[in-house]
Motif scaffolding. Structure first.
Motif, PDB file in Angstrom:
ATOM      1  N   LYS A   1       0.814  -1.212   0.000  1.00 30.25           N
ATOM      2  CA  LYS A   1       0.000   0.000   0.000  1.00 30.25           C
ATOM      3  C   LYS A   1       0.852   1.269   0.000  1.00 30.25           C
ATOM      4  CE  LYS A   1      -3.721  -2.379   2.474  1.00 30.25           C
ATOM      5  NZ  LYS A   1      -4.499  -2.721   1.277  1.00 30.25           N
ATOM      6  N   ALA A   2       2.044   1.201   0.569  1.00 31.30           N
ATOM      7  CA  ALA A   2       2.924   2.375   0.563  1.00 31.30           C
ATOM      8  C   ALA A   2       3.471   2.633  -0.833  1.00 31.30           C
ATOM      9  CB  ALA A   2       4.070   2.178   1.553  1.00 31.30           C
ATOM     10  N   LEU A   3       3.956   1.587  -1.491  1.00 39.01           N
ATOM     11  CA  LEU A   3       4.444   1.744  -2.863  1.00 39.01           C
ATOM     12  C   LEU A   3       3.311   2.186  -3.785  1.00 39.01           C
ATOM     13  CD1 LEU A   3       6.783  -1.372  -3.332  1.00 39.01           C
ATOM     14  CD2 LEU A   3       7.468   1.029  -3.141  1.00 39.01           C
ATOM     15  N   GLN A   4       2.127   1.629  -3.567  1.00 37.36           N
ATOM     16  CA  GLN A   4       0.972   1.962  -4.403  1.00 37.36           C
ATOM     17  C   GLN A   4       0.662   3.451  -4.338  1.00 37.36           C
ATOM     18  OE1 GLN A   4      -3.537   0.761  -3.841  1.00 37.36           O
ATOM     19  NE2 GLN A   4      -2.400  -0.941  -4.737  1.00 37.36           N
ATOM     20  N   LYS A   5       0.574   3.987  -3.123  1.00 35.34           N
ATOM     21  CA  LYS A   5       0.292   5.412  -2.972  1.00 35.34           C
ATOM     22  C   LYS A   5       1.417   6.259  -3.585  1.00 35.34           C
ATOM     23  CE  LYS A   5      -3.556   5.754  -0.418  1.00 35.34           C
ATOM     24  NZ  LYS A   5      -3.991   4.360  -0.272  1.00 35.34           N
TER      25      LYS A   5
ATOM     26  N   MET B   1      -9.454  10.371   4.338  1.00 36.89           N
ATOM     27  CA  MET B   1     -10.066  10.965   3.154  1.00 36.89           C
ATOM     28  C   MET B   1     -11.563  11.132   3.377  1.00 36.89           C
ATOM     29  SD  MET B   1      -7.518  11.388   1.090  1.00 36.89           S
ATOM     30  CE  MET B   1      -8.174  11.593  -0.564  1.00 36.89           C
ATOM     31  N   GLU B   2     -12.053  12.352   3.167  1.00 37.54           N
ATOM     32  CA  GLU B   2     -13.478  12.629   3.304  1.00 37.54           C
ATOM     33  C   GLU B   2     -14.216  12.244   2.024  1.00 37.54           C
ATOM     34  OE1 GLU B   2     -14.912  13.610   5.980  1.00 37.54           O
ATOM     35  OE2 GLU B   2     -13.250  14.383   7.209  1.00 37.54           O
ATOM     36  N   GLY B   3     -15.480  11.864   2.167  1.00 37.54           N
ATOM     37  CA  GLY B   3     -16.305  11.643   0.987  1.00 37.54           C
ATOM     38  C   GLY B   3     -16.905  10.249   0.918  1.00 37.54           C
ATOM     39  N   GLU B   4     -17.610  10.012  -0.179  1.00 34.27           N
ATOM     40  CA  GLU B   4     -18.241   8.721  -0.425  1.00 34.27           C
ATOM     41  C   GLU B   4     -17.205   7.734  -0.948  1.00 34.27           C
ATOM     42  OE1 GLU B   4     -22.494  10.510  -2.101  1.00 34.27           O
ATOM     43  OE2 GLU B   4     -20.785  10.196  -3.475  1.00 34.27           O
TER      44      GLU B   4
ATOM     45  N   MET C   1     -10.821  -1.309  -7.855  1.00 36.00           N
ATOM     46  CA  MET C   1     -10.280  -0.038  -7.380  1.00 36.00           C
ATOM     47  C   MET C   1     -11.283   0.642  -6.456  1.00 36.00           C
ATOM     48  SD  MET C   1      -8.850   3.181  -9.691  1.00 36.00           S
ATOM     49  CE  MET C   1      -7.744   2.106 -10.585  1.00 36.00           C
ATOM     50  N   GLU C   2     -10.771   1.235  -5.392  1.00 33.14           N
ATOM     51  CA  GLU C   2     -11.609   2.007  -4.490  1.00 33.14           C
ATOM     52  C   GLU C   2     -11.235   3.474  -4.612  1.00 33.14           C
ATOM     53  OE1 GLU C   2     -11.429   0.221  -0.619  1.00 33.14           O
ATOM     54  OE2 GLU C   2     -12.556  -1.537  -1.296  1.00 33.14           O
TER      55      GLU C   2
ATOM     56  N   SER D   1     -10.728  10.975  -5.789  1.00 32.72           N
ATOM     57  CA  SER D   1      -9.358  10.658  -5.413  1.00 32.72           C
ATOM     58  C   SER D   1      -9.157   9.151  -5.406  1.00 32.72           C
ATOM     59  CB  SER D   1      -9.037  11.217  -4.020  1.00 32.72           C
ATOM     60  OG  SER D   1      -9.273  12.596  -3.960  1.00 32.72           O
ATOM     61  N   PHE D   2      -7.924   8.755  -5.598  1.00 28.65           N
ATOM     62  CA  PHE D   2      -7.558   7.338  -5.570  1.00 28.65           C
ATOM     63  C   PHE D   2      -7.519   6.850  -4.128  1.00 28.65           C
ATOM     64  CE2 PHE D   2      -4.315   4.058  -5.047  1.00 28.65           C
ATOM     65  CZ  PHE D   2      -4.675   3.131  -6.010  1.00 28.65           C
ATOM     66  N   GLY D   3      -8.089   5.665  -3.890  1.00 27.87           N
ATOM     67  CA  GLY D   3      -8.024   5.054  -2.574  1.00 27.87           C
ATOM     68  C   GLY D   3      -7.048   3.899  -2.546  1.00 27.87           C
ATOM     69  N   GLU D   4      -7.452   2.772  -3.126  1.00 24.37           N
ATOM     70  CA  GLU D   4      -6.607   1.586  -3.236  1.00 24.37           C
ATOM     71  C   GLU D   4      -6.982   0.852  -4.508  1.00 24.37           C
ATOM     72  OE1 GLU D   4      -6.979  -0.953   0.140  1.00 24.37           O
ATOM     73  OE2 GLU D   4      -6.116   0.487   1.551  1.00 24.37           O
ATOM     74  N   CYS D   5      -6.131  -0.101  -4.916  1.00 25.34           N
ATOM     75  CA  CYS D   5      -6.465  -0.914  -6.084  1.00 25.34           C
ATOM     76  C   CYS D   5      -5.858  -2.298  -5.936  1.00 25.34           C
ATOM     77  CB  CYS D   5      -5.957  -0.261  -7.365  1.00 25.34           C
ATOM     78  SG  CYS D   5      -6.638  -1.038  -8.858  1.00 25.34           S
ATOM     79  N   ALA D   6      -6.630  -3.301  -6.315  1.00 19.18           N
ATOM     80  CA  ALA D   6      -6.173  -4.685  -6.317  1.00 19.18           C
ATOM     81  C   ALA D   6      -6.186  -5.209  -7.745  1.00 19.18           C
ATOM     82  CB  ALA D   6      -7.075  -5.549  -5.437  1.00 19.18           C
TER      83      ALA D   6
END
Length: 447
Positions: A114-118, A196-199, A271-272, A283-288
């Motif tokens: 997750k660190a490399l991803q961000k 992160m704020e939002g839906e 992707m979230e 905004s980007f959250g995470e992705c698998a």
């Protein structure tokens, strides 16, 4: 790529939809099965699939040992594929070792760490949360003087929102550190991310040779972390590309640019995203680099006529999926069913559930006699799931609540840690017409 009759695929995992796709597109399928899905009782096709047991399908040593014991150490596979979150990097390394098609292990790493991803996403200029790596969650003293805003603490590589929590100050972080240490959590490297704020939106789709062929947007009924923290069942709905075209327009560039930044040119993804209604920013959250969990497969198949599992297998084989997207009108979503702590005695049958209005599909994850934990530790640790439809989003949301209540009212669970007296009283209150457990005093008949 060779034709089907010449194609051999090595699949890490025994997902029923993936193996069905392997049957369709490969003459030979070898599937690695870990102990947990074996004990769970995976649905494995009767023909065309050879199952090999491995203690840890995310461990190269374990998988290579299984292959060599089966006499397949030098087998010429066409491709290695995996939809198992914890085996993605291993599947890439295996493909390189076996000299066949598969995901680049460094690309797979971008979807696990997750660190490399961000970092990759942020370097590409895409909005995402700032993050700090905590090398050892058992010792966070070096962060005592860190100025904290509201943050999210999560393992460096895990899934299902497991062991994730919000943190607002150092004392809160230190308390979580002590808790994880006391529980001897085997995950030691964590990430502390900006809240992160939002839906919370979801994008599940297919990319082939750099082109996003398809993606479906979805939306969680509430944030995943809120559901886990409050021990509520998570649910999500599909977003309609016509009625909510504005959302697809906002999400599309973030989806495309994020995949490019992470190096995925071919495969399926989950992707979230975060959508802030106040600013309109996505905004980007995470992705698998795999299909989404829960009933994502069924939900996308129902709404869009797209089989994500089949697309993943085709991509692994280097074959472009030929999609026939058909958007079904109306609303569709899926919900988890949490159950209650204790031993499961009974619940409504799947057939009974699927006869109810709005239930398109249902399945249970736990049979009678199995036990549900005192609390769930990650999303997906649930009694079962239902795919639910409605004419409108409002009707869908209402049905989700009603159907959860329907199951819960008919679910019979023996509470954990009851004394024999409490268990007898509980049993006789539920089944008063059955034979009494205690019995009375024997009085012999007259001679």
């Amino acid at each position: 790529m060779p034709d089907r009759q010449e194609t051999s695929i090595l699949n890490i995992g025994v997902d029923r939809y993936v193996l069905r796709a392997c049957q369709r597109h490969a003459a030979e399928t070898v599937a690695l099965c870990a102990p947990e899905p074996w004990d769970f009782g995976p649905t494995v096709p009767a023909e065309g699939v050879r199952i090999l047991r491995a203690d840890d399908v995310g461990n190269a040593e374990s998988v290579l040992g299984a292959l060599h014991r089966a006499g397949l150490g030098d087998h010429r596979f066409s491709a290695v594929h995996s939809g198992d979150e914890f085996a993605l990097v291993t599947s890439g390394l295996l493909a390189q070792h076996l000299g066949c098609a598969g995901m680049d292990p460094l690309v797979a790493l971008n979807f696990r760490d997750k660190a490399l991803q961000k970092q990759r996403v942020r370097e590409a200029g895409i909005a995402t949360a700032a993050s700090v790596v905590i090398e050892d969650i058992h010792d966070v003293r070096h962060l005592a003087d860190t100025p904290f805003a509201r943050s999210v603490l999560k393992p460096l590589s895990y899934g299902g929102t497991g062991f994730t929590a919000t943190v607002s100050d150092y004392p809160g972080l230190a308390a979580l550190s002590r808790d994880y240490r006391a529980r001897q959590l085997d995950r030691r490297t964590f990430v502390l991310e900006e809240f992160m704020e939002g839906e919370e939106w979801i994008a599940d789709g297919v990319v082939f040779e750099g082109e996003v062929l398809f993606f479906a947007l979805g939306k969680y009924g509430e944030p995943c972390l809120d559901a886990l923290t409050e021990q509520r069942p998570l649910w999500a709905r599909a977003m309609d590309p016509d009625a909510e075209s504005w959302a697809y327009d906002l999400a599309a560039p973030v989806v495309r640019e994020s995949l490019a930044a992470l190096g995925m040119s071919t495969g399926v993804f989950h992707m979230e995203l975060f959508h802030n209604p106040a600013t309109g920013q996505v905004s980007f959250g995470e992705c698998a680099a795999r299909r989404g969990g829960g009933l994502t497969e069924e939900q996308v198949l129902h709404k869009f006529n797209v089989d994500l599992s089949e697309c993943g297998v085709l991509c692994a084989l280097g074959k472009r999926p030929e999609l026939d997207v058909k958007v079904r009108p109306g609303a569709v979503g899926h919900t988890h069913l949490l159950g209650r702590p204790g031993t499961i005695i009974s619940y409504p049958s799947v057939d009974e559930l699927q006869e109810l209005p709005g239930v398109a599909y249902a399945r249970y994850e736990h049979p009678f006699g199995s036990s549900l934990p005192d609390s769930v530790q990650f999303i997906g640790q649930s009694l079962g799931l239902m795919l639910i439809t409605g004419d409108t989003d409002e009707e869908l949301a209402s049905r989700v609540t009603e159907l959860r209540t329907y199951v819960d009212e008919r679910l019979v669970v023996a509470s954990p840690r009851m004394t024999f007296r409490e268990h007898r009283d509980w049993y006789e209150s539920h089944w008063p017409h059955h034979a009494r457990l205690g019995g009375g005093v024997y009085e012999p008949p007259a001679v």
